[in-house]
Design a protein around this motif. Structure first.
Motif, PDB file in Angstrom:
ATOM      1  N   ALA A  74       0.827  -1.212   0.000  1.00  0.00           N
ATOM      2  CA  ALA A  74       0.000   0.000   0.000  1.00  0.00           C
ATOM      3  C   ALA A  74       0.854   1.252   0.000  1.00  0.00           C
ATOM      4  N   ALA A  75       1.993   1.220   0.700  1.00  0.00           N
ATOM      5  CA  ALA A  75       2.876   2.390   0.743  1.00  0.00           C
ATOM      6  C   ALA A  75       3.459   2.683  -0.638  1.00  0.00           C
ATOM      7  N   VAL A  96       4.504   4.275   4.880  1.00  0.00           N
ATOM      8  CA  VAL A  96       4.222   3.096   5.717  1.00  0.00           C
ATOM      9  C   VAL A  96       3.616   3.542   7.042  1.00  0.00           C
ATOM     10  N   ARG A  97       4.244   4.494   7.686  1.00  0.00           N
ATOM     11  CA  ARG A  97       3.755   4.981   8.989  1.00  0.00           C
ATOM     12  C   ARG A  97       2.328   5.518   8.885  1.00  0.00           C
ATOM     13  N   GLU A  98       2.091   6.330   7.849  1.00  0.00           N
ATOM     14  CA  GLU A  98       0.763   6.934   7.718  1.00  0.00           C
ATOM     15  C   GLU A  98      -0.287   5.903   7.289  1.00  0.00           C
ATOM     16  N   THR A  99       0.132   4.887   6.544  1.00  0.00           N
ATOM     17  CA  THR A  99      -0.795   3.811   6.186  1.00  0.00           C
ATOM     18  C   THR A  99      -1.236   3.045   7.423  1.00  0.00           C
ATOM     19  N   LEU A 330       0.615  -8.141  -7.438  1.00  0.00           N
ATOM     20  CA  LEU A 330      -0.502  -7.206  -7.562  1.00  0.00           C
ATOM     21  C   LEU A 330      -0.012  -5.778  -7.715  1.00  0.00           C
ATOM     22  N   LEU A 331       0.979  -5.397  -6.915  1.00  0.00           N
ATOM     23  CA  LEU A 331       1.488  -4.032  -6.962  1.00  0.00           C
ATOM     24  C   LEU A 331       2.152  -3.735  -8.290  1.00  0.00           C
ATOM     25  N   THR A 347      -4.954  10.792  -1.668  1.00  0.00           N
ATOM     26  CA  THR A 347      -6.101   9.998  -1.245  1.00  0.00           C
ATOM     27  C   THR A 347      -5.681   9.032  -0.155  1.00  0.00           C
ATOM     28  N   ARG A 348      -6.646   8.537   0.617  1.00  0.00           N
ATOM     29  CA  ARG A 348      -6.329   7.616   1.693  1.00  0.00           C
ATOM     30  C   ARG A 348      -5.902   6.270   1.127  1.00  0.00           C
ATOM     31  N   ALA A 349      -4.950   5.637   1.793  1.00  0.00           N
ATOM     32  CA  ALA A 349      -4.446   4.353   1.315  1.00  0.00           C
ATOM     33  C   ALA A 349      -5.565   3.319   1.309  1.00  0.00           C
TER      34      ALA A 349
END
Length: 360
Positions: A74-75, A96-99, A330-331, A347-349
């Motif tokens: 996701a990051a 990563v931290r914010e996710t 997938l990524l 946008t939000r993760a």
């Protein structure tokens, strides 16, 4: 019909031998032709995936590598889908931290990843008052003001403890150019910290003592008596003096705490170059090395004893690797086929449930 499988990531170039493709060049390719996008995504994953996943493990306080793989995926999606701002590695780690912080506020995400409820993981990170500690505000302002190349050089040599040829390769320059730029980056960062102290000074007295804080540090001398009296009464200037004192020793801790805040020391401990140095040191004190190559059936435990890895442990490792490879596939497919235009920045993760592959 397009293949659902991304190309295998190529071996990274040997940074520092000859200038090659920089991170910035690769990011620019994400909006180009399909084949070039695949190449760029694969190489960026090769360069930055391990560190991103390692910090996800720190933020989740998780032994399960599969959860960290999802957060790291996701990051990457979050950062590579937005505009480039500064050096890439710190951006990915902050993502990563914010996710984790964002997912910890989502009850559905917490059901999928129970690690998000840990007080030493997502729940604690969500409750943290600020991502950057108060005592690191000056360094944060100075680091953010640096050019991306200077950020890259400082981060990879100090925090990652890598030789100069690594950031040279990420910047697409030769090692001599990178070494000269590193010294300039150190000077820029010091000047930025001094300037930030002056700009954020709460009183005129703080501004008056601005120059008297850095000069003694450079010379290895104690502050002048007037400055010492002011430091005893002023928290802003005490924080500034402590940060300036780390510029000539302890810059790795200063930068990690400045950029990451949460889990900075644990991230430092996770870096391969630092671990290798520790293992070399412990090996010289009599600890026997693990039997066989990495991935073998034995590993050392405290005291030098060798313990066999159980079958259950091997199965858990295989499961984690399988989920990780699925996440990477997938990524890489998503990034290479969407041809990022930057529209999704900010946008939000995506919650982790949308990244999971249903069991057959």
């Amino acid at each position: 019909m397009q293949s659902p499988h991304p190309p295998r990531p190529p071996h990274p170039p040997r940074p520092g031998t000859l200038p090659g493709e920089s991170d910035r060049d690769l990011l620019a390719l994400l909006g180009g032709p399909h084949a070039r996008r695949h190449h760029a995504v694969a190489l960026l994953l090769t360069r930055h995936w391990r560190a991103t996943r390692d910090y996800a493990v720190v933020c989740l306080a998780a032994a399960a590598d599969a959860s960290a793989q999802l957060v790291a995926t996701a990051a990457f999606h979050r950062v590579l889908g937005g505009p480039a701002v500064g050096a890439l590695r710190p951006q990915l780690l902050v993502a990563v931290r914010e996710t984790v912080r964002s997912w910890a506020a989502d009850e559905g995400a917490c059901v999928v990843l129970p690690e998000l409820r840990k007080p030493t993981g997502g729940r604690g990170l969500r409750a943290a008052m600020s991502a950057t500690p108060e005592k690191r505000q000056l360094a944060a302002r100075a680091f953010q003001a640096l050019p991306s190349a200077s950020q890259c050089l400082l981060w990879h040599t100090e925090v990652e403890a890598e030789p100069i040829n690594i950031p040279a390769g990420l910047l697409g320059v030769d090692t001599a150019t990178a070494a000269a730029a590193l010294e300039q980056a150190r000077q820029q960062f010091r000047a930025g910290c001094v300037r930030a102290h002056r700009e954020l000074a709460p009183t005129g007295e703080c501004r008056f003592h601005n120059g008297f804080l850095d000069r003694p540090v450079r010379r290895g001398e104690p502050p002048l008596p007037d400055a010492r009296r002011h430091l005893a009464a002023c928290r802003h200037c005490r924080h500034a003096a402590e940060q300036l004192g780390r510029l000539d020793g302890g810059l790795d801790v200063l930068l990690a705490e400045t950029v990451l805040g949460w889990g900075a020391r644990r991230y430092l401990d996770s870096r391969p170059a630092r671990r290798a140095a520790r293992e070399t040191s412990s090996g010289s004190s009599g600890e026997r090395p693990a039997a066989g190559a990495p991935g073998g059936r034995h590993h050392t435990v405290p005291g030098g004893r060798i313990r066999a890895t159980t079958g259950a442990s091997r199965r858990r490792t295989a499961l984690a690797v399988g989920v990780g490879l699925t996440s990477l596939a997938l990524l890489a497919t998503a990034l290479a086929t969407e041809g990022w235009s930057g529209e999704g920045s900010g946008t939000r993760a995506t919650p982790p449930a949308t990244l999971l592959v249903p069991a057959p």
